[in-house]
Design a protein around this motif. Structure first.
Motif, PDB file in Angstrom:
ATOM      1  N   ASP A   1      13.519  11.954  17.768  1.00 23.73           N
ATOM      2  CA  ASP A   1      12.711  12.686  16.784  1.00 23.73           C
ATOM      3  C   ASP A   1      11.223  12.401  16.927  1.00 23.73           C
ATOM      4  N   ALA A   2      10.816  11.582  17.889  1.00 17.56           N
ATOM      5  CA  ALA A   2       9.407  11.246  18.076  1.00 17.56           C
ATOM      6  C   ALA A   2       8.851  12.042  19.248  1.00 17.56           C
ATOM      7  N   GLN A   3       8.586  13.308  19.026  1.00 17.07           N
ATOM      8  CA  GLN A   3       8.083  14.174  20.082  1.00 17.07           C
ATOM      9  C   GLN A   3       6.572  14.042  20.246  1.00 17.07           C
ATOM     10  N   ARG A   4       5.907  13.662  19.169  1.00 16.98           N
ATOM     11  CA  ARG A   4       4.455  13.545  19.208  1.00 16.98           C
ATOM     12  C   ARG A   4       4.076  12.068  19.301  1.00 16.98           C
ATOM     13  N   HIS A   5       2.880  11.817  19.814  1.00 18.05           N
ATOM     14  CA  HIS A   5       2.415  10.440  19.935  1.00 18.05           C
ATOM     15  C   HIS A   5       0.945  10.362  19.549  1.00 18.05           C
ATOM     16  N   ASN A   6       0.380   9.177  19.664  1.00 16.31           N
ATOM     17  CA  ASN A   6      -0.918   8.883  19.094  1.00 16.31           C
ATOM     18  C   ASN A   6      -2.121   9.218  19.970  1.00 16.31           C
ATOM     19  N   GLN A   7      -1.966   9.782  21.138  1.00 17.14           N
ATOM     20  CA  GLN A   7      -3.105   9.954  22.035  1.00 17.14           C
ATOM     21  C   GLN A   7      -4.173  10.888  21.484  1.00 17.14           C
ATOM     22  N   ARG A   8      -3.800  11.940  20.795  1.00 17.86           N
ATOM     23  CA  ARG A   8      -4.816  12.827  20.203  1.00 17.86           C
ATOM     24  C   ARG A   8      -5.602  12.098  19.127  1.00 17.86           C
ATOM     25  N   LEU A   9      -4.912  11.311  18.305  1.00 19.74           N
ATOM     26  CA  LEU A   9      -5.602  10.542  17.274  1.00 19.74           C
ATOM     27  C   LEU A   9      -6.484   9.469  17.901  1.00 19.74           C
ATOM     28  N   GLU A  10      -6.021   8.857  18.970  1.00 21.11           N
ATOM     29  CA  GLU A  10      -6.812   7.838  19.662  1.00 21.11           C
ATOM     30  C   GLU A  10      -8.082   8.463  20.242  1.00 21.11           C
TER      31      GLU A  10
ATOM     32  N   HIS B   1       0.842  -1.198   0.000  1.00 25.39           N
ATOM     33  CA  HIS B   1       0.000   0.000   0.000  1.00 25.39           C
ATOM     34  C   HIS B   1       0.878   1.249   0.000  1.00 25.39           C
ATOM     35  N   ASP B   2       0.458   2.257  -0.741  1.00 22.70           N
ATOM     36  CA  ASP B   2       1.157   3.533  -0.777  1.00 22.70           C
ATOM     37  C   ASP B   2       0.372   4.536   0.052  1.00 22.70           C
ATOM     38  N   PHE B   3       0.859   4.847   1.251  1.00 24.29           N
ATOM     39  CA  PHE B   3       0.154   5.773   2.133  1.00 24.29           C
ATOM     40  C   PHE B   3       0.314   7.201   1.635  1.00 24.29           C
ATOM     41  N   GLN B   4      -0.810   7.919   1.556  1.00 24.89           N
ATOM     42  CA  GLN B   4      -0.784   9.311   1.088  1.00 24.89           C
ATOM     43  C   GLN B   4      -0.175  10.241   2.126  1.00 24.89           C
ATOM     44  N   HIS B   5      -0.330   9.906   3.394  1.00 24.79           N
ATOM     45  CA  HIS B   5       0.180  10.747   4.483  1.00 24.79           C
ATOM     46  C   HIS B   5       0.996   9.878   5.447  1.00 24.79           C
ATOM     47  N   PRO B   6       2.205   9.511   5.049  1.00 22.66           N
ATOM     48  CA  PRO B   6       3.005   8.629   5.914  1.00 22.66           C
ATOM     49  C   PRO B   6       3.322   9.245   7.272  1.00 22.66           C
ATOM     50  N   ASP B   7       3.334  10.562   7.365  1.00 25.83           N
ATOM     51  CA  ASP B   7       3.594  11.202   8.652  1.00 25.83           C
ATOM     52  C   ASP B   7       2.459  10.918   9.636  1.00 25.83           C
ATOM     53  N   LEU B   8       1.211  10.848   9.143  1.00 24.83           N
ATOM     54  CA  LEU B   8       0.089  10.514  10.016  1.00 24.83           C
ATOM     55  C   LEU B   8       0.168   9.055  10.469  1.00 24.83           C
ATOM     56  N   LEU B   9       0.616   8.186   9.597  1.00 24.27           N
ATOM     57  CA  LEU B   9       0.780   6.787   9.979  1.00 24.27           C
ATOM     58  C   LEU B   9       1.843   6.660  11.061  1.00 24.27           C
ATOM     59  N   ASP B  10       2.958   7.341  10.894  1.00 23.52           N
ATOM     60  CA  ASP B  10       3.996   7.322  11.933  1.00 23.52           C
ATOM     61  C   ASP B  10       3.438   7.826  13.260  1.00 23.52           C
ATOM     62  N   LEU B  11       2.657   8.900  13.209  1.00 25.32           N
ATOM     63  CA  LEU B  11       2.066   9.465  14.418  1.00 25.32           C
ATOM     64  C   LEU B  11       1.083   8.476  15.047  1.00 25.32           C
TER      65      LEU B  11
END
Length: 71
Positions: free
Chosen positions: A40-49, A17-27
Motif C-alpha cells: 500500500d506504499a506506492q508513494r515515497h518522500n522524494q518529492r517532499l524532500e 502530538h496529534d498530527f492534522q495530516h497523518p497521511d503527509l507524515l506517512d508520506l
C-alpha cells in the motif's frame, strides 16, 4: 527485513502530538526503497524532500543576502 514500520496514527501518541495530516507524515517517512516493499506504499518522500531542500535554500539564500549585502 527491518523492524515493522509505524504509521502516523501510532507515532502521534508516542510523541504526545496529534498530527492534522497523518497521511503527509506517512508520506514524509516513507523511503523510496520501502515504497516497493509495502503493497500500500506506492508513494515515497522524494518529492517532499526536493521541496524541503528548495525551501531551505530559499530561506538560507535570503538570510545570507540580507546579512552580507555588499558581498
Amino acid at each position: 527485513m527491518g523492524a515493522p514500520a509505524l504509521k502516523a496514527s501510532e507515532i502521534g501518541p508516542l510523541l504526545g502530538h496529534d498530527f492534522q495530516h497523518p497521511d503527509l507524515l506517512d508520506l514524509a517517512l516513507t523511503h523510496p526503497s520501502a515504497a516497493g516493499e509495502e503493497p500500500d506504499a506506492q508513494r515515497h518522500n522524494q518529492r517532499l524532500e526536493f521541496l524541503g531542500d528548495a525551501v531551505l535554500q530559499l530561506v538560507l539564500t535570503r538570510e545570507i543576502y540580507e546579512k552580507f549585502p555588499k558581498a
